[in-house]
Design an enzyme around this catalytic site. Sequence first.
Site, PDB file in Angstrom:
ATOM      1  N   LYS A 122     217.361  52.582  12.273  1.00  0.00           N
ATOM      2  CA  LYS A 122     217.974  52.231  13.411  1.00  0.00           C
ATOM      3  C   LYS A 122     218.665  50.997  12.877  1.00  0.00           C
ATOM      4  O   LYS A 122     217.885  50.201  11.744  1.00  0.00           O
ATOM      5  CB  LYS A 122     216.349  51.558  14.113  1.00  0.00           C
ATOM      6  CG  LYS A 122     216.719  50.869  15.803  1.00  0.00           C
ATOM      7  CD  LYS A 122     215.737  50.525  16.379  1.00  0.00           C
ATOM      8  CE  LYS A 122     216.052  49.953  18.144  1.00  0.00           C
ATOM      9  NZ  LYS A 122     214.714  50.124  18.459  1.00  0.00           N
ATOM     10  N   SER A 175     214.896  51.646  23.081  1.00  0.00           N
ATOM     11  CA  SER A 175     216.124  50.972  22.997  1.00  0.00           C
ATOM     12  C   SER A 175     216.774  51.940  21.897  1.00  0.00           C
ATOM     13  O   SER A 175     217.395  51.976  21.229  1.00  0.00           O
ATOM     14  CB  SER A 175     216.387  49.381  22.256  1.00  0.00           C
ATOM     15  OG  SER A 175     214.742  49.414  20.969  1.00  0.00           O
ATOM     16  N   SER A 191     210.097  51.657  22.892  1.00  0.00           N
ATOM     17  CA  SER A 191     211.143  51.769  22.490  1.00  0.00           C
ATOM     18  C   SER A 191     210.830  53.208  20.832  1.00  0.00           C
ATOM     19  O   SER A 191     212.256  53.120  20.867  1.00  0.00           O
ATOM     20  CB  SER A 191     212.153  50.712  21.673  1.00  0.00           C
ATOM     21  OG  SER A 191     212.196  49.806  23.111  1.00  0.00           O
TER      22      SER A 191
END
Length: 508
Positions: free
Chosen positions: A81, A156, A180
């Site tokens: 990420k 997210s 998330s």
Amino acid sequence: MNSDLTRATAAELAEALASRSVSSVEVTQAHLDRIAAVDGQVHAYLHLDPDGALATARTVDQRRVAGEQLPALAGVPVAVKDVMATRGLPTTCGSRTLQGWVPPYDATVVTRLRAEGMPILGKTNMDEFAMGSSTEHSAYGPTRNPWDLERIPGGSGGGSSAAVASFQAPLAIGTDTGGSIRQPAAVTGSVGTKPTYGGVSRYGLVALASSLDQAGPCARTVLDTALLHGVIAGHDPMDSTSIDAPVPPVVAAARAGRVHGLRVGVVRELGGAGYQPGVRARFDEAVQLLVDGGAEVAEVSCPSFEYALAAYYLILPSEASSNLAKFDAMRYGLRVGPQGVADPSAEQVMAASREAGFGPEVKRRIILGTYALSSGYYDAYYGSAQKVRTLIAQDFQRAFEQVDVLLSPTAPTTAFRFGDKLADPMAMYLNDIATIPANLAGVPGISLPSGLADEDGLPAGIQVLAPAMRDDRLYSVGAALERALAQRWGGLLLDRAPELDGTTEKGA
């Protein structure tokens, strides 16, 4: 491209690599080819590093040929990420503010991936500074759900979950501040774990809310998730919140997968009104499978969970407004001069740069957090929210005196269509209603697929929560449930996902 390699689990790839029936270069190249074929549709990645990934793969292959004993996941590719610092590779956090920033150091999680010998394919898309539940708030365009390209992949960390679900990476790293990792796993039919707070180092993770943020693994199976968890977990002296204790036996628990005699609690407050009927139906069926496997199931009440969402959206913006103050255009990041000002002051440059660099959701939360921390309002808002947080932790403590793990649907609905909730921030925030309590209390949680909702044929997820530092319970329950569900479906849920044809252009 060898599609069999991209469809294999991380555990299968690790076994094939160890036996030298396939090379890491072949595995890595197969995933790079898959990315080239389908990421124009999905937009899971923001940055790719094919040269670096293949260089790592070649090194692993050479070490293996030389007879060196290598770690279990050596040679298995991974995606990271874009909120984790990566030396020599851009880290933008999905924001224009950090566009082009290349860190001079690695986050501890990344350091451990490199030490394991795992080729890093690239950095995955995310809501700007991890603020969002849909990945629609990325400054570089949304990621799309591989099950339906007109729907969100969660947030997210939608990029990490979509990369795994679309077979562009066997493993990925996410972060979970209010859900998330778990919520994107639920809506993409993948698996994701939020470890115990402090169980995985936060050093090098660009902070959103320091008391809530936690990095964790994303994968397609419970065992794969446990294998990655085992790589990244452990004490780190660079992180003052890191727990100096042995890592729970997560891999052994995932391999065993037993629930017989386990006490399981279904959380009364995390269900009912607002939950999509198909999501609830798949959850009830999954709970029955645990009963069939010998688990004892009872309803458990955690009354303070009713206030978790409100407390979270005071604590998170407050901490975010403080953490994001460092993006002042003075040291690094975007710098924009105010228009029509010949000799601007530092304050004017800072204001112009933050206006240009931050998106509307980031601005909304900074304003809310600054207000909650302001003189005269601190006790009424932030202080009160912290008291509620204590009550939530106490509810968890009482619940775990009665049962070994807690269960709930991971998210109240399946993936919604793009734009459906952008005009109503509160509707967006409600997507995290079942995942937020775990972050407030610091306990671990995992989400795995519970099936396809009848209404739309899209994945739903079931969440398992355990006491702090008992992450192994997540994997024991998760693996047993995954095995029972696979028998019902005839395989993994992702085996039933529609195939991407590589013809659709990337969404803007």
